[in-house]
Write a protein that holds these residues in place. Structure first.
Motif, PDB file in Angstrom:
ATOM      1  N   ARG A 503      -2.787 -83.921  20.969  1.00 38.99           N
ATOM      2  CA  ARG A 503      -4.069 -83.061  20.753  1.00 38.99           C
ATOM      3  C   ARG A 503      -4.250 -82.925  19.144  1.00 38.99           C
ATOM      4  NH1 ARG A 503      -6.075 -83.559  25.981  1.00 38.99           N
ATOM      5  NH2 ARG A 503      -4.306 -82.874  27.227  1.00 38.99           N
ATOM      6  N   TRP A 504      -5.279 -83.679  18.731  1.00 36.67           N
ATOM      7  CA  TRP A 504      -5.678 -83.693  17.134  1.00 36.67           C
ATOM      8  C   TRP A 504      -6.698 -82.639  16.706  1.00 36.67           C
ATOM      9  CZ3 TRP A 504      -9.171 -87.698  15.021  1.00 36.67           C
ATOM     10  CH2 TRP A 504      -9.281 -87.665  13.509  1.00 36.67           C
ATOM     11  N   ASP A 505      -6.435 -81.851  15.629  1.00 31.85           N
ATOM     12  CA  ASP A 505      -7.413 -81.077  15.134  1.00 31.85           C
ATOM     13  C   ASP A 505      -8.186 -81.709  14.169  1.00 31.85           C
ATOM     14  OD1 ASP A 505      -8.995 -78.924  13.825  1.00 31.85           O
ATOM     15  OD2 ASP A 505      -7.298 -77.946  13.383  1.00 31.85           O
ATOM     16  N   ALA A 506      -9.444 -82.397  14.822  1.00 27.98           N
ATOM     17  CA  ALA A 506     -10.065 -83.344  13.815  1.00 27.98           C
ATOM     18  C   ALA A 506     -11.084 -82.389  12.827  1.00 27.98           C
ATOM     19  CB  ALA A 506     -11.215 -84.201  14.875  1.00 27.98           C
ATOM     20  N   ALA A 507     -11.331 -81.182  13.250  1.00 28.37           N
ATOM     21  CA  ALA A 507     -11.888 -80.490  12.255  1.00 28.37           C
ATOM     22  C   ALA A 507     -11.030 -80.246  10.826  1.00 28.37           C
ATOM     23  CB  ALA A 507     -12.268 -79.049  12.876  1.00 28.37           C
ATOM     24  N   ALA A 508      -9.950 -80.150  11.070  1.00 28.56           N
ATOM     25  CA  ALA A 508      -9.115 -80.021   9.835  1.00 28.56           C
ATOM     26  C   ALA A 508      -8.778 -81.120   9.221  1.00 28.56           C
ATOM     27  CB  ALA A 508      -7.677 -79.324  10.159  1.00 28.56           C
ATOM     28  N   ALA A 509      -9.071 -82.420   9.774  1.00 32.12           N
ATOM     29  CA  ALA A 509      -8.999 -83.477   9.061  1.00 32.12           C
ATOM     30  C   ALA A 509     -10.209 -83.842   8.398  1.00 32.12           C
ATOM     31  CB  ALA A 509      -8.899 -84.989  10.088  1.00 32.12           C
ATOM     32  N   GLY A 510     -11.317 -83.169   8.603  1.00 36.31           N
ATOM     33  CA  GLY A 510     -12.450 -83.194   7.879  1.00 36.31           C
ATOM     34  C   GLY A 510     -13.477 -84.397   8.428  1.00 36.31           C
ATOM     35  N   SER A 511     -14.608 -84.321   7.962  1.00 38.96           N
ATOM     36  CA  SER A 511     -15.360 -85.295   8.327  1.00 38.96           C
ATOM     37  C   SER A 511     -15.298 -86.606   7.653  1.00 38.96           C
ATOM     38  CB  SER A 511     -17.124 -84.976   8.064  1.00 38.96           C
ATOM     39  OG  SER A 511     -17.255 -84.779   6.835  1.00 38.96           O
TER      40      SER A 511
END
Length: 551
Positions: A503-511
């Motif tokens: 489960r990856w926190d894509a928001a934290a990785a940034g656009s």
């Protein structure tokens, strides 16, 4: 009153009426018509051969014999390219390519016959000879199987000669002053009649070849009616059943490959251009070679044995990193080691060369087939039903832990106990390794490479496998960062793949664009290698990577 009389009509014949003028046929138009004549002659060759094959047997059909010969003779690199480009559609692609080549070659033969006979007839005789060789070199061929190709050659030679002759007459009839030319015997009848003669022969021959030839091909293809025989077959219950698939074997992730692959989605890579249609009542397996006693078993005898179920993941050696030439299914069959025990292999033997009814062969290590821990099966069922026809009906081999090219012989009819030093399987002389253990691999199914995801929690999921060894762990990393542990699903045994998810926190990785890598660890503690290795000669290696955009 005077009467004016008209002079009497003369009884002396006058000059012949001048033929209506016509435009001469251009060389280009004549070339196109002659090309069509060659193609129609080719169609007549195939139709005549198929019709004769109704009497001699479907193995005499030259269409698939030539196609199989092309597959056998093609360099390994060409085959790899076909699989890489078209995957399980490689057979359709080959048919299309063969069709294009046949049109080009026979069209050229028709043009040659028109311009300078007997070029076209020689070309068709040469093609017929190649067809005869291709038919007679098939594994299940007999001398009588050459007859369809011989008859087809005769028909094609006769037709291309007739069509080229009528085309030449049509062309002459459009030349200026054709009526005053030295006339061939029979005399030219004028452009209209000569054109009609050529077109009638061409159209009638072409339509008849297509209609009659297609009908004969359908009859030949369904001679054994394997589909109906398969539907009527009821498999016995397994004496040894596989453990139930645990609830935790399937993760609830959209787009993730299912734990058990449906029959229709299971990959198919083999050398059979035409899927063999076998009547189970006529099937038998022969075990011979370096054995104490030769063994033969029929299909009914096989079904009467205590059959076993086993879930196993099979993969193709041509499967590239991230590829889909792999599937997991529940197989029903009889242990191959038990059949080998009946035969009693000699001490010097180290390989079993299995052969398919279509001529394919695979060299499998004898010790693997005799290993009590390797559930190698002579399989008759797949996912609770008889084997699909394209997956080996009525009988095939299933050997966990080995790539299919050295183990998974479909439509198997023979097992020869021998030595690697004395014999080779189909793919070994074509550049592939004699031994084919499946390598540790993993794949990202979701998100798709080049796709986009919304900011938030994103499920990164896929499958990992190393049959007969098992998968212990899977890790992913984002943009080359630290490795992160994924959650592994359950599995029936080490012989099957395992689903995994992170489960990856894509928001934290940034656009923007991000890369995702995956690697797996085998149950023996070995980690999957990073360096990319191409499929040839013994299977691909390397981490699978996808690139996604975060919105």
């Amino acid at each position: 009153m005077s009467v004016r009389l008209s002079p009497p009509e003369s009884s002396t014949p006058g000059p012949a009426p001048t033929p209506a003028p016509t435009d001469p046929m251009t060389p280009r138009a004549a070339g196109l018509w002659s090309t069509l004549a060659g193609v129609v002659s080719m169609a007549a060759f195939l139709a005549a051969a198929e019709i004769v094959a109704l009497a001699t047997g479907p193995t005499g059909s030259p269409l698939f014999a030539v196609g199989s010969a092309v597959i056998d003779l093609a360099p390994a690199g060409v085959k790899d390219a076909m699989v890489s480009l078209f995957g399980t559609g490689d057979k359709v692609a080959l048919f299309v390519l063969m069709g294009v080549l046949l049109v080009v070659i026979t069209g050229a033969a028709g043009y040659g016959e028109y311009r300078r006979q007997p070029i076209g007839k020689i070309a068709f005789v040469a093609g017929g000879a190649l067809a005869v060789v291709a038919v007679l070199t098939r594994a299940d061929a007999g001398q009588v199987d050459a007859i369809p190709s011989l008859v087809g050659t005769f028909v094609a030679v006769l037709l291309v000669d007739k069509l080229a002759s009528r085309l030449r007459r049509w062309v002459r009839s459009t030349s200026p002053g054709w009526a005053e030319q030295a006339q061939p015997v029979p005399p030219l009848r004028g452009p209209g009649l000569e054109r009609r003669s050529f077109l009638t022969y061409t159209v009638v021959a072409g339509v008849a070849a297509v209609v009659v030839g297609t009908g004969a091909r359908v009859v030949n293809a369904g001679r054994a009616n394997a589909a109906a025989l398969r539907r009527a077959l009821t498999l016995p219950r397994a004496s040894v059943t596989e453990a139930a698939v645990p609830a935790g074997a399937s993760l609830d992730v959209e787009g993730l490959t299912p734990y058990v692959t449906p029959d229709a989605d299971f990959y198919r890579i083999d050398t059979a251009l035409q899927v063999p249609s076998i009547d189970p009542a006529e099937w038998s397996l022969r075990i011979h070679g370096l054995v104490d006693r030769e063994v033969s078993i029929s299909f009914d005898e096989l079904l009467a044995l205590p059959l076993e179920e086993h879930m196993a993941t099979l993969s193709c050696v041509s499967n590239d990193v991230g590829g889909d030439l792999i599937g997991n299914a529940l197989w029903l069959g009889y242990p191959i080691r038990s059949l080998l025990e009946r035969a009693g292999p000699n001490g010097g033997a180290d390989m079993v060369l299995s052969r398919s009814i279509d001529g394919f062969s695979a060299g499998t290590p004898l010790d693997v087939l005799q290993d009590d821990g390797t559930d190698a099966l002579l399989a008759v069922g797949m996912n609770g039903r008889p084997l699909p026809i394209e997956h080996g009906f009525p009988v095939r081999m299933v050997v966990p832990g080995l790539f299919g090219y050295v183990s998974a012989t479909k439509w198997v009819v023979e097992m020869e106990v021998t030595r690697f030093a004395d014999a080779e399987g189909y793919w070994t002389p074509r550049g592939w390794d004699a031994l084919g253990p499946v390598k540790l691999e993993s794949r990202i199914d979701v998100p798709r490479d080049g796709g986009s995801v919304d900011a938030g929690t994103v499920s990164i999921a896929g499958v990992a496998w190393q049959p007969h060894t098992g998968v212990e762990a899977v890790q992913v990393r984002i943009d080359g960062g630290s490795w992160l542990d994924a959650t592994l699903a359950d599995s029936v045994s080490a012989d099957t793949w395992r689903q995994w998810v992170y489960r990856w926190d894509a928001a934290a990785a940034g656009s923007g664009s991000h890369t995702i890598d995956v690697r797996a660890q085998g149950a023996d503690g070995t980690w999957q290698r990073e360096e990319y290795v191409q499929p040839a000669p013994n299977g691909a290696e390397g981490w699978h990577r996808v690139t996604v955009d975060v919105a």
